[in-house]
Motif scaffolding. Structure first.
Motif, PDB file in Angstrom:
ATOM      1  N   GLN A   1       0.848  -1.187   0.000  1.00  0.00           N
ATOM      2  CA  GLN A   1       0.000   0.000   0.000  1.00  0.00           C
ATOM      3  C   GLN A   1       0.886   1.240   0.000  1.00  0.00           C
ATOM      4  O   GLN A   1       1.889   1.311   0.708  1.00  0.00           O
ATOM      5  CB  GLN A   1      -0.892  -0.006   1.243  1.00  0.00           C
ATOM      6  CG  GLN A   1      -1.984   1.029   1.220  1.00  0.00           C
ATOM      7  CD  GLN A   1      -3.169   0.614   0.363  1.00  0.00           C
ATOM      8  OE1 GLN A   1      -3.117  -0.411  -0.325  1.00  0.00           O
ATOM      9  NE2 GLN A   1      -4.220   1.402   0.385  1.00  0.00           N
ATOM     10  N   VAL A   2       0.503   2.215  -0.809  1.00  0.00           N
ATOM     11  CA  VAL A   2       1.238   3.482  -0.900  1.00  0.00           C
ATOM     12  C   VAL A   2       0.255   4.613  -0.661  1.00  0.00           C
ATOM     13  O   VAL A   2      -0.826   4.647  -1.256  1.00  0.00           O
ATOM     14  CB  VAL A   2       1.900   3.635  -2.287  1.00  0.00           C
ATOM     15  CG1 VAL A   2       2.556   5.003  -2.419  1.00  0.00           C
ATOM     16  CG2 VAL A   2       2.939   2.531  -2.509  1.00  0.00           C
ATOM     17  N   GLN A   3       0.630   5.525   0.203  1.00  0.00           N
ATOM     18  CA  GLN A   3      -0.182   6.715   0.449  1.00  0.00           C
ATOM     19  C   GLN A   3       0.548   7.925  -0.133  1.00  0.00           C
ATOM     20  O   GLN A   3       1.755   8.066   0.028  1.00  0.00           O
ATOM     21  CB  GLN A   3      -0.420   6.924   1.938  1.00  0.00           C
ATOM     22  CG  GLN A   3      -1.267   5.857   2.599  1.00  0.00           C
ATOM     23  CD  GLN A   3      -0.466   4.608   2.927  1.00  0.00           C
ATOM     24  OE1 GLN A   3       0.666   4.698   3.393  1.00  0.00           O
ATOM     25  NE2 GLN A   3      -1.059   3.439   2.681  1.00  0.00           N
ATOM     26  N   LEU A   4      -0.223   8.779  -0.786  1.00  0.00           N
ATOM     27  CA  LEU A   4       0.340   9.973  -1.430  1.00  0.00           C
ATOM     28  C   LEU A   4      -0.370  11.213  -0.897  1.00  0.00           C
ATOM     29  O   LEU A   4      -1.598  11.242  -0.852  1.00  0.00           O
ATOM     30  CB  LEU A   4       0.156   9.902  -2.942  1.00  0.00           C
ATOM     31  CG  LEU A   4       0.730   8.662  -3.640  1.00  0.00           C
ATOM     32  CD1 LEU A   4       0.342   8.667  -5.121  1.00  0.00           C
ATOM     33  CD2 LEU A   4       2.229   8.598  -3.479  1.00  0.00           C
ATOM     34  N   VAL A   5       0.416  12.228  -0.532  1.00  0.00           N
ATOM     35  CA  VAL A   5      -0.153  13.474  -0.013  1.00  0.00           C
ATOM     36  C   VAL A   5       0.495  14.643  -0.747  1.00  0.00           C
ATOM     37  O   VAL A   5       1.708  14.857  -0.642  1.00  0.00           O
ATOM     38  CB  VAL A   5       0.070  13.617   1.502  1.00  0.00           C
ATOM     39  CG1 VAL A   5      -0.503  14.945   1.991  1.00  0.00           C
ATOM     40  CG2 VAL A   5      -0.565  12.447   2.251  1.00  0.00           C
ATOM     41  N   GLU A   6      -0.340  15.386  -1.482  1.00  0.00           N
ATOM     42  CA  GLU A   6       0.158  16.550  -2.215  1.00  0.00           C
ATOM     43  C   GLU A   6       0.098  17.800  -1.352  1.00  0.00           C
ATOM     44  O   GLU A   6      -0.741  17.909  -0.449  1.00  0.00           O
ATOM     45  CB  GLU A   6      -0.670  16.814  -3.481  1.00  0.00           C
ATOM     46  CG  GLU A   6      -0.710  15.680  -4.469  1.00  0.00           C
ATOM     47  CD  GLU A   6      -1.982  14.888  -4.364  1.00  0.00           C
ATOM     48  OE1 GLU A   6      -2.416  14.284  -5.365  1.00  0.00           O
ATOM     49  OE2 GLU A   6      -2.555  14.862  -3.257  1.00  0.00           O
ATOM     50  N   SER A  21       4.497  19.456  -4.143  1.00  0.00           N
ATOM     51  CA  SER A  21       5.205  18.314  -3.558  1.00  0.00           C
ATOM     52  C   SER A  21       4.228  17.167  -3.365  1.00  0.00           C
ATOM     53  O   SER A  21       3.044  17.390  -3.121  1.00  0.00           O
ATOM     54  CB  SER A  21       5.811  18.689  -2.200  1.00  0.00           C
ATOM     55  OG  SER A  21       6.743  19.736  -2.323  1.00  0.00           O
ATOM     56  N   CYS A  22       4.740  15.967  -3.459  1.00  0.00           N
ATOM     57  CA  CYS A  22       3.944  14.764  -3.228  1.00  0.00           C
ATOM     58  C   CYS A  22       4.770  13.841  -2.335  1.00  0.00           C
ATOM     59  O   CYS A  22       5.777  13.284  -2.784  1.00  0.00           O
ATOM     60  CB  CYS A  22       3.595  14.076  -4.532  1.00  0.00           C
ATOM     61  SG  CYS A  22       2.782  12.473  -4.328  1.00  0.00           S
ATOM     62  N   ALA A  23       4.341  13.705  -1.091  1.00  0.00           N
ATOM     63  CA  ALA A  23       5.036  12.843  -0.145  1.00  0.00           C
ATOM     64  C   ALA A  23       4.420  11.452  -0.183  1.00  0.00           C
ATOM     65  O   ALA A  23       3.208  11.304  -0.019  1.00  0.00           O
ATOM     66  CB  ALA A  23       4.941  13.427   1.256  1.00  0.00           C
ATOM     67  N   ALA A  24       5.261  10.465  -0.403  1.00  0.00           N
ATOM     68  CA  ALA A  24       4.800   9.086  -0.479  1.00  0.00           C
ATOM     69  C   ALA A  24       5.193   8.332   0.776  1.00  0.00           C
ATOM     70  O   ALA A  24       6.285   8.535   1.323  1.00  0.00           O
ATOM     71  CB  ALA A  24       5.399   8.401  -1.704  1.00  0.00           C
ATOM     72  N   SER A  25       4.319   7.501   1.234  1.00  0.00           N
ATOM     73  CA  SER A  25       4.629   6.636   2.378  1.00  0.00           C
ATOM     74  C   SER A  25       4.251   5.210   2.039  1.00  0.00           C
ATOM     75  O   SER A  25       3.407   4.962   1.192  1.00  0.00           O
ATOM     76  CB  SER A  25       3.908   7.109   3.634  1.00  0.00           C
ATOM     77  OG  SER A  25       2.516   7.093   3.434  1.00  0.00           O
ATOM     78  N   GLY A  26       4.882   4.270   2.733  1.00  0.00           N
ATOM     79  CA  GLY A  26       4.687   2.864   2.407  1.00  0.00           C
ATOM     80  C   GLY A  26       6.037   2.254   2.099  1.00  0.00           C
ATOM     81  O   GLY A  26       6.880   2.902   1.474  1.00  0.00           O
ATOM     82  N   ASP A 110      -6.631   5.533 -15.408  1.00  0.00           N
ATOM     83  CA  ASP A 110      -7.113   4.275 -14.832  1.00  0.00           C
ATOM     84  C   ASP A 110      -6.033   3.214 -14.740  1.00  0.00           C
ATOM     85  O   ASP A 110      -6.254   2.145 -14.162  1.00  0.00           O
ATOM     86  CB  ASP A 110      -8.317   3.742 -15.630  1.00  0.00           C
ATOM     87  CG  ASP A 110      -7.969   3.384 -17.058  1.00  0.00           C
ATOM     88  OD1 ASP A 110      -8.704   2.592 -17.654  1.00  0.00           O
ATOM     89  OD2 ASP A 110      -6.957   3.890 -17.581  1.00  0.00           O
ATOM     90  N   GLU A 111      -4.854   3.506 -15.279  1.00  0.00           N
ATOM     91  CA  GLU A 111      -3.728   2.571 -15.179  1.00  0.00           C
ATOM     92  C   GLU A 111      -2.845   2.849 -13.957  1.00  0.00           C
ATOM     93  O   GLU A 111      -1.941   2.081 -13.672  1.00  0.00           O
ATOM     94  CB  GLU A 111      -2.872   2.641 -16.446  1.00  0.00           C
ATOM     95  CG  GLU A 111      -3.609   2.163 -17.695  1.00  0.00           C
ATOM     96  CD  GLU A 111      -2.758   2.323 -18.939  1.00  0.00           C
ATOM     97  OE1 GLU A 111      -2.146   3.404 -19.118  1.00  0.00           O
ATOM     98  OE2 GLU A 111      -2.706   1.384 -19.751  1.00  0.00           O
ATOM     99  N   CYS A 112      -3.107   3.949 -13.265  1.00  0.00           N
ATOM    100  CA  CYS A 112      -2.303   4.282 -12.087  1.00  0.00           C
ATOM    101  C   CYS A 112      -2.844   3.526 -10.878  1.00  0.00           C
ATOM    102  O   CYS A 112      -4.045   3.305 -10.750  1.00  0.00           O
ATOM    103  CB  CYS A 112      -2.340   5.781 -11.829  1.00  0.00           C
ATOM    104  SG  CYS A 112      -1.575   6.731 -13.155  1.00  0.00           S
ATOM    105  N   HIS A 113      -1.935   3.142 -10.003  1.00  0.00           N
ATOM    106  CA  HIS A 113      -2.330   2.305  -8.878  1.00  0.00           C
ATOM    107  C   HIS A 113      -2.724   3.095  -7.635  1.00  0.00           C
ATOM    108  O   HIS A 113      -3.567   2.642  -6.856  1.00  0.00           O
ATOM    109  CB  HIS A 113      -1.184   1.343  -8.532  1.00  0.00           C
ATOM    110  CG  HIS A 113      -0.868   0.390  -9.628  1.00  0.00           C
ATOM    111  ND1 HIS A 113       0.372   0.313 -10.237  1.00  0.00           N
ATOM    112  CD2 HIS A 113      -1.636  -0.522 -10.272  1.00  0.00           C
ATOM    113  CE1 HIS A 113       0.348  -0.605 -11.186  1.00  0.00           C
ATOM    114  NE2 HIS A 113      -0.858  -1.128 -11.231  1.00  0.00           N
ATOM    115  N   TYR A 114      -2.106   4.249  -7.431  1.00  0.00           N
ATOM    116  CA  TYR A 114      -2.397   5.039  -6.247  1.00  0.00           C
ATOM    117  C   TYR A 114      -2.502   6.519  -6.630  1.00  0.00           C
ATOM    118  O   TYR A 114      -1.819   6.989  -7.549  1.00  0.00           O
ATOM    119  CB  TYR A 114      -1.300   4.863  -5.187  1.00  0.00           C
ATOM    120  CG  TYR A 114      -1.171   3.450  -4.692  1.00  0.00           C
ATOM    121  CD1 TYR A 114      -0.159   2.626  -5.153  1.00  0.00           C
ATOM    122  CD2 TYR A 114      -2.084   2.941  -3.773  1.00  0.00           C
ATOM    123  CE1 TYR A 114      -0.037   1.319  -4.715  1.00  0.00           C
ATOM    124  CE2 TYR A 114      -1.982   1.633  -3.325  1.00  0.00           C
ATOM    125  CZ  TYR A 114      -0.961   0.837  -3.803  1.00  0.00           C
ATOM    126  OH  TYR A 114      -0.861  -0.463  -3.364  1.00  0.00           O
TER     127      TYR A 114
END
Length: 125
Positions: A1-6, A21-26, A110-114
């Motif tokens: 699982q990946v979380q993204l916060v802009e 900025s886009c901070a990714a976690s996971g 629709d091809e993007c996962h997160y």
């Protein structure tokens, strides 16, 4: 699982600049190609820029080439979009996206996962 916060959106005058900025976690976030899309009211979500896992391959939509720059800092798990010479037609909600294993200018939303939650960019004339 990946979380993204802009972050980094806001109101700017035409000709101005912003950096998103886009901070990714996971645990596996650094394995994903990252990109930016935007969606204006009444329009479809459109691809803007993508960068592969190492940063060695970068793609841009023609509409932003030469004005926008995508970059990533894997040590910080963050992707950036520097936007210069902004125009009123750049007004939209900007979204960060992640896709495994790659992303390019032909990638459909629709091809993007997160996805992140989006950040509003408004350019006044």
């Amino acid at each position: 699982q990946v979380q993204l916060v802009e972050s980094g959106g806001g109101l700017v005058q035409a000709g101005g600049s912003l950096r998103l900025s886009c901070a990714a976690s996971g645990r596996t976030s650094s394995r994903y190609a990252m990109g930016w899309f935007r969606q204006a009211p009444g329009k479809e979500r459109e691809f803007l820029a993508a960068i592969n896992r190492s940063g060695g391959n970068i793609y841009y939509a023609d509409s932003v080439k030469g004005r926008f720059t995508i970059s990533r800092d894997n040590a910080k798990n963050t992707v950036y979009l520097r936007m210069n010479s902004l125009k009123p037609e750049d007004t939209a909600v900007y979204y960060c996206a992640a896709r495994f294993p790659s992303m390019d200018s032909g990638t459909r939303p629709d091809e993007c996962h997160y996805w992140g939650q989006g950040t509003q960019v408004t350019v006044s004339s």
